[in-house]
Design a protein around this motif. Structure first.
Motif, PDB file in Angstrom:
ATOM      1  N   ASP A  86       0.851  -1.189   0.000  1.00 52.47           N
ATOM      2  CA  ASP A  86       0.000   0.000   0.000  1.00 52.47           C
ATOM      3  C   ASP A  86       0.887   1.240   0.000  1.00 52.47           C
ATOM      4  OD1 ASP A  86      -1.701   2.107   0.475  1.00 52.47           O
ATOM      5  OD2 ASP A  86      -2.754   1.169   2.148  1.00 52.47           O
TER       6      ASP A  86
ATOM      7  N   GLN B 296       0.397   3.723   3.002  1.00 58.54           N
ATOM      8  CA  GLN B 296       1.027   3.265   4.236  1.00 58.54           C
ATOM      9  C   GLN B 296       2.544   3.417   4.170  1.00 58.54           C
ATOM     10  OE1 GLN B 296      -0.116  -0.755   5.264  1.00 58.54           O
ATOM     11  NE2 GLN B 296      -1.489   0.024   6.832  1.00 58.54           N
TER      12      GLN B 296
ATOM     13  N   HIS C 265       4.786   5.615   6.860  1.00 58.54           N
ATOM     14  CA  HIS C 265       5.744   4.950   7.743  1.00 58.54           C
ATOM     15  C   HIS C 265       7.183   5.326   7.407  1.00 58.54           C
ATOM     16  CE1 HIS C 265       3.203   2.187  10.151  1.00 58.54           C
ATOM     17  NE2 HIS C 265       2.364   2.327   9.131  1.00 58.54           N
TER      18      HIS C 265
END
Length: 408
Positions: free
Chosen positions: A187, A190, A194
């Motif tokens: 993804d 994401q 992160h």
């Protein structure tokens, strides 16, 4: 972007581009389009094999070793979340030299073979990649860059996805790129979140390597003081600002890059009271709320006192969050329960420290198939140090990779 009509359109646009036409900007992100142009200008053709310069024989610079230490823990956290046999996570310095690389010991992906510490990955030699775009676009602050499959310039990487984020150094310049590359689905939203937070944490750890400095955390919202979203200031005993993280520069309206010519940290808060200014470099049970130049307020938390050179080198400070009075939002909300702000985290026991070092040595040896020189280069230590840890554990270099903590 790579399937159906879009894939066919991209292929046709690529053919037109290789025949001397313009870059298919409508099908490519701007940073990727510019990378295609630079790759073609360098004489690369998509059907060529990527060329990786041989591993350098010179020892890594002090900055490379520092960056490798600061990124190691964050790379492990990212690997636990997003790694796999068809993926690799790496960090380069500003020149494109890999200072840290992580992949599964069970990976059969031959294209990951050259991705080891000490190898240089250059756009003019391997074409468009996410870290190459980040480094080439550093002056323009391009931010995170994604390259999807057919957007790569070389056919060799036509099934790869990669995403890279910049890491800013002590003077605000891009010091390197943190990247994930692989085959399969992840993804991107994401990953961006992160990896961005991981890069901010690395920047905090870089500031923690400044031993003779007080460290201050800044945030408009005190709940985020213990997180990578805080800004960090490094201030000398004389009150001079030695360095500031990129976030701190933004919060304080300072230049985004370049050495800071500030004689006093108190000058950053001209509307603060004399008592508040005096408290900037003093441990306190709770953060100060100081008026900012733009009329808002910033919470300032004393995070760490200067570290003397006689103390152990700052590996524990680098490989852990900045020592601080409050490492949780609850401690900010309830300062009476917080420890004194100048108290640093207790160092690990000698045995635990050795176990941590031995694990790092074994992982590096496993990645380099028992090559002690390559493992030492990745870890930023001498071969003698690697052998010493192995002897203490009763291991041979070819057994150093025994055990498996990889995610498959």
């Amino acid at each position: 972007m790579t399937g159906g009509l879009t894939g066919e359109a991209l292929k046709a646009a690529r053919d037109h581009f290789l025949a001397g036409g313009s870059v298919p900007a409508e099908l490519l992100p701007p940073a990727v389009a510019r990378s295609w142009q630079r790759s073609r200008d360098a004489g690369l053709m998509p059907w060529q094999a990527p060329y990786y310069a041989p591993l350098g024989t010179d020892a890594r610079t002090r900055d490379d070793r520092r960056l490798a230490r600061c990124v190691a823990d964050e790379a492990e956290h990212l690997w636990s979340a997003f790694g796999g046999p068809d993926w690799t996570i790496l960090c380069t310095n500003a020149a494109g030299v890999i200072v840290h690389a992580r992949r599964s010991a069970h990976s059969r992906e031959r294209r990951f073979g050259p991705i080891v510490a000490g190898r240089r990955i250059e756009e003019r030699a391997i074409g468009t990649t996410a870290p190459a775009c980040v480094l080439a676009e550093a002056a323009a602050d391009a931010g995170p860059v994604e390259v999807h499959a057919g957007q790569h310039y070389l056919d060799e990487f036509a099934d790869f996805f990669c995403l890279a984020v910049p890491i800013h150094g002590l003077d605000g310049d891009v010091a390197g790129a943190l990247d994930i590359t692989g085959v399969g689905r992840r993804d991107p939203v994401q990953l961006r979140e992160h990896f961005h937070l991981a890069a901010l944490a690395v920047e905090h750890r870089l500031l923690a390597t400044l031993e003779r400095c007080h460290l201050l955390r800044l945030q408009p919202d005190p709940r985020w003081l213990p997180t990578p979203l805080a800004g960090v200031l490094a201030v000398t005993d004389d009150g001079d600002v030695r360095a500031a993280s990129r976030a701190a520069r933004q919060m304080l309206g300072l230049p985004a890059r370049g050495r800071l010519a500030l004689d006093a940290a108190t000058a950053l808060f001209p509307a603060a009271s004399p008592g508040q200014r005096l408290g900037l470099l003093r441990p306190a049970p709770r953060p100060l709320r100081l008026p900012a130049i733009d009329g808002t307020h910033l919470w300032v938390q004393y995070a760490r006192a200067p570290l003397a050179r006689a103390q152990p080198r700052v590996r524990t400070a680098v490989n852990a969050p900045l020592p601080t009075a409050a490492d949780s939002p609850a401690a900010v909300a309830e300062p009476a329960r917080a420890q004194p702000a100048c108290t640093a985290s207790a160092p690990p026991a000698p045995g635990a420290l050795h176990e941590h070092a031995l694990r790092a040595v074994r992982e590096a040896l496993r990645e380099h198939r028992g090559n002690v020189a390559a493992a030492a280069c990745q870890l930023g230590v001498s071969r003698t140090t690697v052998y010493a840890h192995l002897r203490r554990a009763g291991l041979r270099p070819d057994a150093g990779g025994a055990g498996n903590d990889d995610r498959d």
